[in-house]
Design an enzyme around this catalytic site. Sequence first.
Site, PDB file in Angstrom:
ATOM      1  N   MET A 276      67.879  71.539  42.430  1.00 46.94           N
ATOM      2  CA  MET A 276      69.318  71.465  42.226  1.00 46.94           C
ATOM      3  C   MET A 276      69.679  72.859  41.473  1.00 46.94           C
ATOM      4  O   MET A 276      69.376  72.984  40.194  1.00 46.94           O
ATOM      5  CB  MET A 276      69.650  70.117  41.627  1.00 46.94           C
TER       6      MET A 276
ATOM      7  N   GLY B 191      71.123  73.284  36.137  1.00 47.84           N
ATOM      8  CA  GLY B 191      70.124  73.260  37.118  1.00 47.84           C
ATOM      9  C   GLY B 191      68.780  72.641  36.958  1.00 47.84           C
ATOM     10  O   GLY B 191      68.335  72.323  35.796  1.00 47.84           O
ATOM     11  N   SER B 192      68.264  71.674  38.158  1.00 48.34           N
ATOM     12  CA  SER B 192      67.254  70.971  37.554  1.00 48.34           C
ATOM     13  C   SER B 192      66.476  70.507  39.057  1.00 48.34           C
ATOM     14  O   SER B 192      66.704  71.308  40.123  1.00 48.34           O
ATOM     15  CB  SER B 192      68.008  69.562  37.082  1.00 48.34           C
ATOM     16  N   ARG B 193      65.898  69.403  38.999  1.00 45.82           N
ATOM     17  CA  ARG B 193      65.050  68.969  40.161  1.00 45.82           C
ATOM     18  C   ARG B 193      65.061  67.558  40.274  1.00 45.82           C
ATOM     19  O   ARG B 193      64.725  66.660  39.262  1.00 45.82           O
ATOM     20  CB  ARG B 193      63.725  69.599  40.365  1.00 45.82           C
TER      21      ARG B 193
END
Length: 218
Positions: free
Chosen positions: A100, A187-189
């Site tokens: 993301m 931002g991430s995952r």
Amino acid sequence: MTIHKEGYRTIVICAIIFALINLASFYFISFQAPALSWVIFIITFGLLLFIISFFRVPARVPSINENYIVCPADGKVVVIEEITDVEYYHDRRLQVSIFMSPANVHRNVNPVSGDVIYSQYHKGKYLVAWNPKSSTENERHSVVIKNPKGSLLVKQIAGALAKRIINYLAPGQKVEQCAEMGFIKFGSRVDVLLPPGTALKVGLNQMVKGGVTVLAEW
């Protein structure tokens, strides 16, 4: 489109900062360099709009079907591989990872309906989200949802910018497919661990939408 509740405080703080910067700019700078004041206004206004857009929740038609496993997050599929899960299953699992970016919608949803049988927060590092080690070393929150079709693990992972994971689920809770699971700031995952042999409906580097794109079928 609406604004997510997790964004209210951040947006208010940013709006106050925007107002103070521009009041000072037009009061102290505009007489000597009016063009500079307008440049500052345009840049700070653009940043404020970006912050507001980050917390957006667009109106969507969810893909609700008991045979579907839907994507829990917006973003890009960056990993499809079989791994050995060391947290919960302790066996081989099919991992699908969605990266993301800060420009994506950061609201996370339940990929399936069922019972929450595991929910655990883990402290950790803040490696960039596309680093393979982020799945096991970064700050993260893991949830396992089980229904008559099977069970899966969804892992919200913090990145270099995302340093706050919000998860609303608790063990024993019954959840509905596409209902809100949580939120990750910036931002991430998100990783999804599926049983080996699950029929995937997405490919590597594909852009997906949370609650809309079908990730797999049982």
